[in-house]
Design a protein around this motif. Structure first.
Motif, PDB file in Angstrom:
ATOM      1  N   PRO A 174       0.721  -1.187  -0.143  1.00 46.81           N
ATOM      2  CA  PRO A 174      -0.181   0.125   0.017  1.00 46.81           C
ATOM      3  C   PRO A 174       0.975   1.368   0.095  1.00 46.81           C
ATOM      4  N   MET A 175       0.318   2.387  -0.534  1.00 46.63           N
ATOM      5  CA  MET A 175       1.007   3.457  -0.649  1.00 46.63           C
ATOM      6  C   MET A 175       1.364   4.396   0.447  1.00 46.63           C
ATOM      7  N   GLY A 176       0.649   4.250   1.589  1.00 48.19           N
ATOM      8  CA  GLY A 176       0.698   5.150   2.668  1.00 48.19           C
ATOM      9  C   GLY A 176      -0.255   6.391   2.592  1.00 48.19           C
ATOM     10  N   VAL A 177      -0.654   6.478   1.573  1.00 45.42           N
ATOM     11  CA  VAL A 177      -2.114   7.336   1.420  1.00 45.42           C
ATOM     12  C   VAL A 177      -3.038   6.454   0.692  1.00 45.42           C
ATOM     13  N   ALA A 178      -4.268   6.716   0.917  1.00 47.15           N
ATOM     14  CA  ALA A 178      -5.370   6.105   0.057  1.00 47.15           C
ATOM     15  C   ALA A 178      -5.352   6.530  -1.068  1.00 47.15           C
ATOM     16  N   LEU A 179      -5.453   5.334  -2.244  1.00 49.66           N
ATOM     17  CA  LEU A 179      -5.135   5.742  -3.726  1.00 49.66           C
ATOM     18  C   LEU A 179      -6.238   5.353  -4.429  1.00 49.66           C
ATOM     19  N   LEU A 180      -6.506   6.242  -5.432  1.00 50.68           N
ATOM     20  CA  LEU A 180      -7.670   5.896  -6.356  1.00 50.68           C
ATOM     21  C   LEU A 180      -6.925   6.186  -7.881  1.00 50.68           C
ATOM     22  N   ILE A 181      -7.285   5.084  -8.600  1.00 54.01           N
ATOM     23  CA  ILE A 181      -7.072   5.264 -10.184  1.00 54.01           C
ATOM     24  C   ILE A 181      -8.131   5.410 -10.968  1.00 54.01           C
ATOM     25  N   PHE A 182      -8.395   6.560 -11.582  1.00 55.85           N
ATOM     26  CA  PHE A 182      -9.670   7.028 -12.389  1.00 55.85           C
ATOM     27  C   PHE A 182      -9.151   6.603 -14.014  1.00 55.85           C
ATOM     28  N   ALA A 183      -9.608   5.724 -14.656  1.00 54.77           N
ATOM     29  CA  ALA A 183      -9.283   5.203 -16.012  1.00 54.77           C
ATOM     30  C   ALA A 183     -10.167   6.027 -16.641  1.00 54.77           C
ATOM     31  N   HIS A 184     -10.339   7.480 -16.834  1.00 53.63           N
ATOM     32  CA  HIS A 184     -11.213   8.316 -17.341  1.00 53.63           C
ATOM     33  C   HIS A 184     -11.364   8.315 -18.858  1.00 53.63           C
ATOM     34  N   ARG A 185     -12.296   8.792 -19.342  1.00 53.93           N
ATOM     35  CA  ARG A 185     -12.490   8.866 -21.054  1.00 53.93           C
ATOM     36  C   ARG A 185     -12.327   7.325 -21.534  1.00 53.93           C
ATOM     37  N   TRP A 186     -12.975   6.662 -20.607  1.00 47.02           N
ATOM     38  CA  TRP A 186     -13.044   5.049 -21.162  1.00 47.02           C
ATOM     39  C   TRP A 186     -13.728   5.090 -22.410  1.00 47.02           C
ATOM     40  N   ASP A 187     -14.952   5.672 -22.693  1.00 46.40           N
ATOM     41  CA  ASP A 187     -15.643   5.549 -23.962  1.00 46.40           C
ATOM     42  C   ASP A 187     -14.931   5.685 -25.312  1.00 46.40           C
ATOM     43  N   LEU A 188     -13.731   6.780 -25.124  1.00 44.33           N
ATOM     44  CA  LEU A 188     -13.122   6.975 -26.156  1.00 44.33           C
ATOM     45  C   LEU A 188     -11.784   5.838 -26.352  1.00 44.33           C
ATOM     46  N   PHE A 189     -11.639   5.178 -25.291  1.00 43.21           N
ATOM     47  CA  PHE A 189     -10.703   3.786 -25.475  1.00 43.21           C
ATOM     48  C   PHE A 189     -11.519   2.841 -26.154  1.00 43.21           C
ATOM     49  N   GLU A 190     -12.460   2.698 -25.744  1.00 42.99           N
ATOM     50  CA  GLU A 190     -13.590   1.620 -26.429  1.00 42.99           C
ATOM     51  C   GLU A 190     -13.892   1.869 -27.799  1.00 42.99           C
ATOM     52  N   ALA A 191     -14.095   3.020 -27.975  1.00 45.76           N
ATOM     53  CA  ALA A 191     -14.302   3.440 -29.443  1.00 45.76           C
ATOM     54  C   ALA A 191     -12.915   3.125 -30.541  1.00 45.76           C
ATOM     55  N   ALA A 192     -11.992   3.555 -29.900  1.00 41.59           N
ATOM     56  CA  ALA A 192     -10.559   3.366 -30.756  1.00 41.59           C
ATOM     57  C   ALA A 192     -10.223   1.999 -30.860  1.00 41.59           C
ATOM     58  N   PHE A 193     -10.394   1.297 -29.555  1.00 41.59           N
ATOM     59  CA  PHE A 193     -10.024  -0.154 -29.580  1.00 41.59           C
ATOM     60  C   PHE A 193     -11.143  -1.181 -29.386  1.00 41.59           C
ATOM     61  N   PRO A 194     -12.015  -1.347 -30.395  1.00 47.14           N
ATOM     62  CA  PRO A 194     -13.210  -2.029 -29.995  1.00 47.14           C
ATOM     63  C   PRO A 194     -13.099  -3.774 -29.508  1.00 47.14           C
ATOM     64  N   GLU A 195     -11.895  -4.236 -30.233  1.00 40.97           N
ATOM     65  CA  GLU A 195     -11.510  -5.565 -30.037  1.00 40.97           C
ATOM     66  C   GLU A 195     -11.818  -5.938 -28.456  1.00 40.97           C
ATOM     67  N   PRO A 196     -12.232  -6.948 -28.074  1.00 45.72           N
ATOM     68  CA  PRO A 196     -12.219  -7.611 -26.859  1.00 45.72           C
ATOM     69  C   PRO A 196     -10.862  -7.800 -26.266  1.00 45.72           C
ATOM     70  N   GLU A 197     -10.106  -8.153 -27.065  1.00 48.15           N
ATOM     71  CA  GLU A 197      -8.699  -8.620 -26.509  1.00 48.15           C
ATOM     72  C   GLU A 197      -8.008  -7.465 -26.298  1.00 48.15           C
ATOM     73  N   ALA A 198      -8.282  -6.025 -26.846  1.00 49.46           N
ATOM     74  CA  ALA A 198      -7.678  -4.983 -26.334  1.00 49.46           C
ATOM     75  C   ALA A 198      -8.213  -4.476 -24.873  1.00 49.46           C
ATOM     76  N   HIS A 199      -9.535  -4.799 -24.655  1.00 48.04           N
ATOM     77  CA  HIS A 199     -10.233  -4.348 -23.397  1.00 48.04           C
ATOM     78  C   HIS A 199      -9.445  -5.265 -22.184  1.00 48.04           C
ATOM     79  N   LYS A 200      -9.247  -6.563 -22.641  1.00 47.60           N
ATOM     80  CA  LYS A 200      -8.760  -7.597 -21.641  1.00 47.60           C
ATOM     81  C   LYS A 200      -7.332  -7.194 -21.470  1.00 47.60           C
ATOM     82  N   LEU A 201      -6.613  -6.780 -22.218  1.00 49.70           N
ATOM     83  CA  LEU A 201      -5.066  -6.331 -22.155  1.00 49.70           C
ATOM     84  C   LEU A 201      -5.047  -5.026 -21.034  1.00 49.70           C
ATOM     85  N   ALA A 202      -5.837  -4.238 -21.748  1.00 51.88           N
ATOM     86  CA  ALA A 202      -5.798  -2.840 -20.826  1.00 51.88           C
ATOM     87  C   ALA A 202      -6.391  -3.092 -19.422  1.00 51.88           C
TER      88      ALA A 202
END
Length: 264
Positions: A174-202
């Motif tokens: 753990p980081m020592g502070v609470a840590l959040l990761i926001f993978a934002h603009r996910w809709d643009l990622f899905e539009a640019a990489f529609p393949e399920p394998e790309a979603h799995k890797l990411a």
């Protein structure tokens, strides 16, 4: 002649934070960092219930939110910070994150998933920058364990509540502070990489780094009301100590939600 006076506003802010900590304040600190235009202001304004269009963050911006407490108790205050400028102003972590307030601090790393390669670079940069800064703060606390016993115990208890009985406790740091990761603009990622394998890797890569560092992970975009509601709940939890009922969603076919300790 009148002399011109130069004021370092960040030094002044740092000194005000230090005085607040030394004064025994129990305010929480929530700091959003990440790439330029990744959505930090969008997340913050959604959390505050503001609907007007966000403006670009200039350096280090400050807001606060107050939550009424039970009758007879003082209200709770969350200090809300946005760090602009991408990675260029990482040294300003010192203004917000101090030894005395680590146990009440949360950092949200905001990624622009429309450019996944840059997003990974951003994530690795901030994981390293935050850890190095927090390690310095923790070393300062340990240098005087008697005076800082309360702060050290609070850090240990917070991490233990999540990880003490987890099967991966030995591997997660753990980081020592609470840590959040926001993978934002996910809709643009899905539009640019529609393949399920790309979603799995990411999602596997994001889940790996989040789990390794004891972080919560959420994939979201501003038009997804359910995901933004979950992001808002996570921020509310760390700002005010609420206990949202968030069910993990780890399938790569949908936006991932992995609260800290829910993954493996």
């Amino acid at each position: 002649k009148r002399r011109a006076m130069t004021v370092d506003i960040f030094a002044a802010a740092e000194e005000a934070q230090r005085a607040s900590c030394e004064g025994g304040s129990n305010d929480t600190q929530v700091l959003l960092v990440g790439a330029k235009q990744a959505g930090k202001s969008t997340l913050m304004r959604d959390f505050l219930g503001q609907t007007d269009d966000p403006k670009p963050t200039a350096a280090l911006e400050y807001r606060f939110a107050r939550r009424s407490a039970a009758t007879g108790a003082s209200s709770r205050v969350a200090n809300l910070w946005e760090l602009g400028g991408g990675t260029q102003l990482a040294e300003l972590l010192r203004v917000v994150l101090m030894p005395a307030n680590l146990c009440r601090s949360t950092v949200g790393i905001t990624l622009d998933m429309s450019s996944p390669n840059d997003a990974l670079e951003t994530l690795l940069f901030w994981l390293d920058a935050v850890r190095r800064h927090v390690d310095v703060c923790e070393a300062q606390l340990r240098a005087d364990p008697n005076a800082n016993a309360g702060a050290l115990q609070s850090l240990k208890r917070r991490d233990g509540d999540v990880w003490e009985k987890h099967a991966d406790a030995a591997a997660v740091r753990p980081m020592g502070v609470a840590l959040l990761i926001f993978a934002h603009r996910w809709d643009l990622f899905e539009a640019a990489f529609p393949e399920p394998e790309a979603h799995k890797l990411a999602t596997r890569a994001l889940r790996y780094f989040a789990h390794l560092h004891g972080a919560s992970l959420i994939c979201c975009h501003h038009r997804d009301k359910q995901a933004m509601g979950s992001a808002r709940s996570l921020l509310h939890k760390h700002a005010f100590g609420a206990s949202p009922n968030l069910s993990p969603q780890l399938e790569h076919s949908r936006p991932v939600l992995a609260p800290a300790g829910a993954d493996s």
